[in-house]
Design a protein around this motif. Structure first.
Motif, PDB file in Angstrom:
ATOM      1  N   ASP A 141       0.825  -1.219   0.000  1.00  0.00           N
ATOM      2  CA  ASP A 141       0.000   0.000   0.000  1.00  0.00           C
ATOM      3  C   ASP A 141       0.859   1.269   0.000  1.00  0.00           C
ATOM      4  O   ASP A 141       0.476   2.291  -0.543  1.00  0.00           O
ATOM      5  N   ALA A 142       2.010   1.197   0.665  1.00  0.00           N
ATOM      6  CA  ALA A 142       2.835   2.411   0.833  1.00  0.00           C
ATOM      7  C   ALA A 142       3.815   2.607  -0.311  1.00  0.00           C
ATOM      8  O   ALA A 142       4.488   3.633  -0.368  1.00  0.00           O
ATOM      9  N   SER A 143       3.852   1.659  -1.245  1.00  0.00           N
ATOM     10  CA  SER A 143       4.937   1.694  -2.235  1.00  0.00           C
ATOM     11  C   SER A 143       4.897   2.928  -3.145  1.00  0.00           C
ATOM     12  O   SER A 143       5.926   3.370  -3.626  1.00  0.00           O
ATOM     13  N   GLY A 144       3.714   3.513  -3.349  1.00  0.00           N
ATOM     14  CA  GLY A 144       3.631   4.679  -4.231  1.00  0.00           C
ATOM     15  C   GLY A 144       3.971   5.987  -3.529  1.00  0.00           C
ATOM     16  O   GLY A 144       4.077   7.034  -4.159  1.00  0.00           O
ATOM     17  N   TYR A 145       4.115   5.932  -2.233  1.00  0.00           N
ATOM     18  CA  TYR A 145       4.305   7.172  -1.459  1.00  0.00           C
ATOM     19  C   TYR A 145       5.722   7.700  -1.600  1.00  0.00           C
ATOM     20  O   TYR A 145       6.688   6.957  -1.468  1.00  0.00           O
ATOM     21  N   ARG A 146       5.826   8.967  -1.896  1.00  0.00           N
ATOM     22  CA  ARG A 146       7.156   9.585  -1.950  1.00  0.00           C
ATOM     23  C   ARG A 146       7.334  10.421  -0.684  1.00  0.00           C
ATOM     24  O   ARG A 146       6.625  11.404  -0.489  1.00  0.00           O
ATOM     25  N   PRO A 147       8.270  10.043   0.181  1.00  0.00           N
ATOM     26  CA  PRO A 147       8.408  10.768   1.441  1.00  0.00           C
ATOM     27  C   PRO A 147       8.656  12.269   1.237  1.00  0.00           C
ATOM     28  O   PRO A 147       9.349  12.660   0.307  1.00  0.00           O
TER      29      PRO A 147
END
Ligand code: PGA
Length: 241
Positions: free
Chosen positions: A22-28
């Protein structure tokens, strides 16, 4: 702004894998330092799956590598490329970790060049008996001559995993008191932080970030807190201009 998750022993392998998917698309956001303290077994897989994220360990042995069955050394943690370590969590203190033991763990962490998130916080009984400041002074003593890089997480024990959050006045009072002792050290708040209460807690000037337990297990809730942390970090940057 720091946003640290603490998965404790509550995250299953499957749960961690779903989180990663789920978090893989998130860019910090570079203004938000995000990190998850995960179980040592899960860290290598998580680091592989979420390369932009940081993962830290939740505890380390007070001993140097050697014949200590069941323990994980600070050196080994660092050998796996992990840079951060949680120490002094109230659940570890409740399981018998004394200030003396934590002092030795701090030394091991420093030798391994690990950055620390050091937890302190009073029990309900200590607060009700008027022993809050004594308790915090005792727990903070180990940090007084500590040369490792560290931040402090204030987590009132009665607020952890209970759904009860300390009031903003209480958080500010304790944070300002700790800040007076450690002026340059970021101070996080933890204890039943969730999307619904995180913005107002981060809105306190003395709060340098959050340590989130239950609400960090699922990406859905952590993502909301991350968005609010970004907003708060932007506000602070505007104010600093
Ligand atoms: P909680 O845990 O957010 O579930 O209260 C916080 C912590 O123990 O670090």
């Amino acid at each position: 702004m720091k946003l640290f998750g603490n998965w404790k022993m509550a995250q299953s392998r499957q749960g961690a894998q779903s989180f990663a998917a789920d978090a893989s698309g998130y860019r910090p956001d570079p203004l938000v330092e995000s990190l998850i303290f995960a179980s040592c077994l899960q860290i290598p897989e998580m680091m592989e799956r979420l390369k932009d994220w940081s993962f830290g360990a939740q505890d380390c042995s007070a001993e140097l590598p050697g014949p200590y069955t069941g323990q994980v050394s600070a050196r080994e943690i660092s050998e796996f490329g992990v840079k951060d370590l949680l120490l002094g969590h109230s659940e570890c203190r409740a399981a018998g970790q004394s200030e003396e033991l934590l002092k030795r763990k701090l030394e091991r962490a420093k030798e391994a060049s690990l950055r620390l998130c050091y937890c302190v916080g009073e029990s309900l009984q200590e607060r009700e008996e008027g022993r809050l400041w004594d308790c915090l002074s005792r727990q903070l003593e180990n940090l007084e001559n500590c040369s490792a890089e560290f931040c402090i997480a204030y987590e009132p024990v009665w607020a952890i995993g209970t759904g009860k959050t300390a009031s903003l006045e209480r958080i500010a009072e304790v944070h300002l008191w700790i800040q007076a002792k450690f002026p340059k050290v970021p101070i996080l708040y933890g204890g039943s932080v969730k999307p619904e209460n995180s913005a107002e807690i981060m809105g306190l000037e003395s709060v340098g970030g959050l340590l989130v337990g239950t609400a960090s297990l699922k990406w859905e809730s952590l993502e909301k807190i991350l968005e609010l942390a970004s907003l708060e970090a932007q506000k602070r940057r505007q104010r600093a201009k």
